[in-house]
Scaffold this motif. Structure first.
Motif, PDB file in Angstrom:
ATOM      1  N   LEU A 136       0.838  -1.182  -0.056  1.00  0.00           N
ATOM      2  CA  LEU A 136      -0.189   0.160   0.015  1.00  0.00           C
ATOM      3  C   LEU A 136       0.876   1.168  -0.155  1.00  0.00           C
ATOM      4  CD1 LEU A 136      -2.708  -1.180   2.274  1.00  0.00           C
ATOM      5  CD2 LEU A 136      -2.858  -0.722   0.107  1.00  0.00           C
ATOM      6  N   SER A 137       2.061   1.321   0.575  1.00  0.00           N
ATOM      7  CA  SER A 137       2.838   2.176   0.872  1.00  0.00           C
ATOM      8  C   SER A 137       3.542   2.836  -0.747  1.00  0.00           C
ATOM      9  CB  SER A 137       4.200   2.078   1.871  1.00  0.00           C
ATOM     10  OG  SER A 137       4.991   1.370   1.262  1.00  0.00           O
ATOM     11  N   LEU A 138       3.437   1.622  -1.600  1.00  0.00           N
ATOM     12  CA  LEU A 138       3.891   2.019  -2.960  1.00  0.00           C
ATOM     13  C   LEU A 138       2.936   2.776  -3.833  1.00  0.00           C
ATOM     14  CD1 LEU A 138       5.621  -1.267  -3.623  1.00  0.00           C
ATOM     15  CD2 LEU A 138       6.765   0.925  -3.252  1.00  0.00           C
ATOM     16  N   LEU A 139       1.882   2.731  -3.644  1.00  0.00           N
ATOM     17  CA  LEU A 139       0.792   3.201  -4.245  1.00  0.00           C
ATOM     18  C   LEU A 139       0.166   4.523  -3.995  1.00  0.00           C
ATOM     19  CD1 LEU A 139      -1.594  -0.050  -3.830  1.00  0.00           C
ATOM     20  CD2 LEU A 139       0.001   0.466  -5.627  1.00  0.00           C
ATOM     21  N   ASP A 140      -0.122   5.067  -5.424  1.00  0.00           N
ATOM     22  CA  ASP A 140      -0.665   6.462  -5.396  1.00  0.00           C
ATOM     23  C   ASP A 140      -2.321   6.211  -5.534  1.00  0.00           C
ATOM     24  OD1 ASP A 140       1.799   7.651  -5.469  1.00  0.00           O
ATOM     25  OD2 ASP A 140       1.913   7.666  -7.603  1.00  0.00           O
ATOM     26  N   LYS A 141      -2.797   7.286  -4.910  1.00  0.00           N
ATOM     27  CA  LYS A 141      -4.229   7.526  -4.874  1.00  0.00           C
ATOM     28  C   LYS A 141      -4.991   6.981  -6.282  1.00  0.00           C
ATOM     29  CE  LYS A 141      -5.036  10.186  -0.836  1.00  0.00           C
ATOM     30  NZ  LYS A 141      -5.746  11.548  -0.259  1.00  0.00           N
ATOM     31  N   SER A 142      -4.243   7.706  -7.291  1.00  0.00           N
ATOM     32  CA  SER A 142      -4.761   7.682  -8.774  1.00  0.00           C
ATOM     33  C   SER A 142      -4.484   6.383  -9.257  1.00  0.00           C
ATOM     34  CB  SER A 142      -4.254   8.797  -9.323  1.00  0.00           C
ATOM     35  OG  SER A 142      -2.708   8.880  -9.630  1.00  0.00           O
ATOM     36  N   ASP A 143      -3.673   5.378  -8.833  1.00  0.00           N
ATOM     37  CA  ASP A 143      -3.070   4.184  -9.569  1.00  0.00           C
ATOM     38  C   ASP A 143      -4.466   3.239  -9.728  1.00  0.00           C
ATOM     39  OD1 ASP A 143      -0.501   5.118  -9.494  1.00  0.00           O
ATOM     40  OD2 ASP A 143       0.067   3.935  -7.839  1.00  0.00           O
ATOM     41  N   PHE A 144      -4.293   2.735 -10.705  1.00  0.00           N
ATOM     42  CA  PHE A 144      -5.277   1.474 -11.056  1.00  0.00           C
ATOM     43  C   PHE A 144      -4.586   0.182 -10.618  1.00  0.00           C
ATOM     44  CE2 PHE A 144      -7.635  -1.631 -13.263  1.00  0.00           C
ATOM     45  CZ  PHE A 144      -8.932  -1.230 -13.182  1.00  0.00           C
ATOM     46  N   VAL A 145      -5.180  -0.436  -9.736  1.00  0.00           N
ATOM     47  CA  VAL A 145      -4.354  -1.621  -9.104  1.00  0.00           C
ATOM     48  C   VAL A 145      -4.986  -2.769  -9.321  1.00  0.00           C
ATOM     49  CG1 VAL A 145      -3.815  -2.501  -6.926  1.00  0.00           C
ATOM     50  CG2 VAL A 145      -3.628  -0.192  -7.149  1.00  0.00           C
ATOM     51  N   VAL A 146      -4.259  -3.743 -10.006  1.00  0.00           N
ATOM     52  CA  VAL A 146      -4.788  -5.001 -10.387  1.00  0.00           C
ATOM     53  C   VAL A 146      -3.633  -6.249  -9.655  1.00  0.00           C
ATOM     54  CG1 VAL A 146      -5.040  -6.787 -12.259  1.00  0.00           C
ATOM     55  CG2 VAL A 146      -5.207  -4.225 -12.547  1.00  0.00           C
ATOM     56  N   LEU A 147      -4.731  -6.964  -8.908  1.00  0.00           N
ATOM     57  CA  LEU A 147      -4.003  -8.087  -8.064  1.00  0.00           C
ATOM     58  C   LEU A 147      -3.846  -9.471  -8.913  1.00  0.00           C
ATOM     59  CD1 LEU A 147      -5.575  -7.873  -4.565  1.00  0.00           C
ATOM     60  CD2 LEU A 147      -3.507  -6.354  -5.329  1.00  0.00           C
ATOM     61  N   LEU A 148      -2.787 -10.134  -9.056  1.00  0.00           N
ATOM     62  CA  LEU A 148      -2.658 -11.194  -9.656  1.00  0.00           C
ATOM     63  C   LEU A 148      -3.114 -12.152  -8.511  1.00  0.00           C
ATOM     64  CD1 LEU A 148       0.646 -10.921 -11.900  1.00  0.00           C
ATOM     65  CD2 LEU A 148      -1.791 -10.230 -12.199  1.00  0.00           C
ATOM     66  N   ASP A 149      -4.313 -12.762  -8.440  1.00  0.00           N
ATOM     67  CA  ASP A 149      -4.825 -13.597  -7.522  1.00  0.00           C
ATOM     68  C   ASP A 149      -5.431 -14.769  -8.261  1.00  0.00           C
ATOM     69  OD1 ASP A 149      -5.720 -13.309  -4.499  1.00  0.00           O
ATOM     70  OD2 ASP A 149      -7.289 -13.632  -5.769  1.00  0.00           O
ATOM     71  N   GLU A 150      -5.329 -15.743  -7.423  1.00  0.00           N
ATOM     72  CA  GLU A 150      -6.124 -17.155  -7.950  1.00  0.00           C
ATOM     73  C   GLU A 150      -7.297 -16.872  -7.954  1.00  0.00           C
ATOM     74  OE1 GLU A 150      -5.896 -19.097  -3.404  1.00  0.00           O
ATOM     75  OE2 GLU A 150      -5.069 -20.230  -5.025  1.00  0.00           O
ATOM     76  N   GLY A 197      -9.040 -14.192  -9.059  1.00  0.00           N
ATOM     77  CA  GLY A 197      -9.366 -13.213  -9.925  1.00  0.00           C
ATOM     78  C   GLY A 197      -9.904 -13.929 -11.599  1.00  0.00           C
ATOM     79  N   LYS A 198     -10.341 -13.008 -12.348  1.00  0.00           N
ATOM     80  CA  LYS A 198     -10.955 -13.363 -13.778  1.00  0.00           C
ATOM     81  C   LYS A 198      -9.685 -13.902 -14.527  1.00  0.00           C
ATOM     82  CE  LYS A 198     -13.898 -12.050 -17.448  1.00  0.00           C
ATOM     83  NZ  LYS A 198     -14.579 -11.239 -18.037  1.00  0.00           N
ATOM     84  N   GLU A 199     -10.124 -14.791 -15.317  1.00  0.00           N
ATOM     85  CA  GLU A 199      -9.351 -15.514 -16.319  1.00  0.00           C
ATOM     86  C   GLU A 199      -9.588 -15.188 -17.552  1.00  0.00           C
ATOM     87  OE1 GLU A 199      -9.115 -19.767 -16.036  1.00  0.00           O
ATOM     88  OE2 GLU A 199      -8.321 -19.870 -14.134  1.00  0.00           O
ATOM     89  N   TYR A 200      -8.627 -14.849 -18.500  1.00  0.00           N
ATOM     90  CA  TYR A 200      -8.777 -14.403 -19.725  1.00  0.00           C
ATOM     91  C   TYR A 200      -7.750 -15.131 -20.662  1.00  0.00           C
ATOM     92  CZ  TYR A 200     -10.067  -9.716 -17.707  1.00  0.00           C
ATOM     93  OH  TYR A 200     -10.802  -8.934 -17.058  1.00  0.00           O
ATOM     94  N   THR A 201      -8.453 -15.410 -22.074  1.00  0.00           N
ATOM     95  CA  THR A 201      -7.340 -16.025 -23.035  1.00  0.00           C
ATOM     96  C   THR A 201      -6.192 -14.771 -23.115  1.00  0.00           C
ATOM     97  OG1 THR A 201      -8.673 -14.867 -24.798  1.00  0.00           O
ATOM     98  CG2 THR A 201      -9.270 -17.196 -24.028  1.00  0.00           C
ATOM     99  N   SER A 202      -5.480 -15.151 -24.075  1.00  0.00           N
ATOM    100  CA  SER A 202      -4.642 -13.914 -24.362  1.00  0.00           C
ATOM    101  C   SER A 202      -5.199 -12.921 -25.200  1.00  0.00           C
ATOM    102  CB  SER A 202      -3.188 -14.356 -25.352  1.00  0.00           C
ATOM    103  OG  SER A 202      -2.507 -15.323 -24.272  1.00  0.00           O
ATOM    104  N   MET A 203      -6.079 -13.049 -26.064  1.00  0.00           N
ATOM    105  CA  MET A 203      -6.761 -12.142 -26.741  1.00  0.00           C
ATOM    106  C   MET A 203      -7.685 -11.364 -25.894  1.00  0.00           C
ATOM    107  SD  MET A 203      -5.923 -12.340 -29.872  1.00  0.00           S
ATOM    108  CE  MET A 203      -7.003 -11.350 -30.830  1.00  0.00           C
ATOM    109  N   GLN A 204      -8.354 -11.906 -24.991  1.00  0.00           N
ATOM    110  CA  GLN A 204      -9.104 -11.077 -24.069  1.00  0.00           C
ATOM    111  C   GLN A 204      -8.036 -10.003 -23.143  1.00  0.00           C
ATOM    112  OE1 GLN A 204     -10.979 -14.520 -22.363  1.00  0.00           O
ATOM    113  NE2 GLN A 204     -12.926 -14.273 -23.442  1.00  0.00           N
ATOM    114  N   TYR A 205      -7.065 -10.721 -22.798  1.00  0.00           N
ATOM    115  CA  TYR A 205      -6.331  -9.956 -21.850  1.00  0.00           C
ATOM    116  C   TYR A 205      -5.704  -8.788 -22.789  1.00  0.00           C
ATOM    117  CZ  TYR A 205      -2.091  -8.815 -18.985  1.00  0.00           C
ATOM    118  OH  TYR A 205      -1.418  -8.319 -18.087  1.00  0.00           O
ATOM    119  N   LYS A 207      -5.872 -21.570 -12.947  1.00  0.00           N
ATOM    120  CA  LYS A 207      -6.407 -22.182 -11.881  1.00  0.00           C
ATOM    121  C   LYS A 207      -5.184 -22.733 -10.987  1.00  0.00           C
ATOM    122  CE  LYS A 207     -10.740 -22.391 -13.683  1.00  0.00           C
ATOM    123  NZ  LYS A 207     -12.228 -23.190 -13.968  1.00  0.00           N
ATOM    124  N   MET A 208      -3.959 -23.140 -11.687  1.00  0.00           N
ATOM    125  CA  MET A 208      -2.996 -23.606 -10.971  1.00  0.00           C
ATOM    126  C   MET A 208      -2.335 -22.675 -10.094  1.00  0.00           C
ATOM    127  SD  MET A 208      -1.147 -26.093 -13.638  1.00  0.00           S
ATOM    128  CE  MET A 208      -2.118 -27.388 -14.392  1.00  0.00           C
TER     129      MET A 208
END
Length: 157
Positions: free
Chosen positions: A61-75, A77-85, A126-127
């Motif tokens: 949290l100390s690294l983040l600015d208020k305006s940052d869009f933060v995306v967690l790489l999390d098990e 989270g939503k899965e995408y194909t490479s095209m969707q990503y 999912k792994m």
């Protein structure tokens, strides 16, 4: 738009570091990219998993600015194909966000405070991968997304 990858600890496995460095070098052709390293917590055997997550979370949290869009790489989270990503990345570019910060947590994941701050969660599988290996997967997929966006012949459908 600038992209940052925030990670716990340095990459110590040589062949992973070599691959990550290669994709970061390629990425810089498309987007300003930076990796932010958060120091590993010492003496983790003396603290609970929850304490470790909260300590790492405070550092994230100390690294983040208020305006940052933060995306967690999390098990979870939503899965995408490479095209969707690649479409996801393009939407972030068009959204006007100054900086998108992708975050890879420690061995036990994220604290609730980090989940509360996040704007989104993505899963690359999912792994479960170790936290150093996912860095290589992330940088390769980000590079792939930019080649798709730019109609370059790296990705084949």
């Amino acid at each position: 738009m600038k992209i940052e990858l925030a990670v716990i600890g340095k990459t110590s496995i040589g062949y992973l570091k070599q691959g990550i460095d290669e994709y970061i070098k390629r990425l810089k052709h498309y987007v300003p990219f930076e990796t932010k390293y958060i120091d590993d917590i010492k003496n983790t055997k003396n603290i609970s998993e929850d304490q470790q997550k909260r300590t790492e979370g405070a550092k994230i949290l100390s690294l983040l600015d208020k305006s940052d869009f933060v995306v967690l790489l999390d098990e979870h989270g939503k899965e995408y194909t490479s095209m969707q990503y690649s479409s996801y990345i393009q939407k972030r570019m068009l959204s006007g966000a100054k900086k998108v910060v992708f975050v890879i947590g420690g061995p036990y994941g994220f604290s609730q405070e980090v989940y509360d701050r996040a704007n989104d969660k993505i899963s690359f599988s999912k792994m479960t991968f170790n936290h150093e290996m996912i860095r290589l997967i992330f940088t390769e997929q980000l590079y792939r997304a930019y080649t798709i966006i730019n109609h370059e012949p790296y990705h084949h459908e």
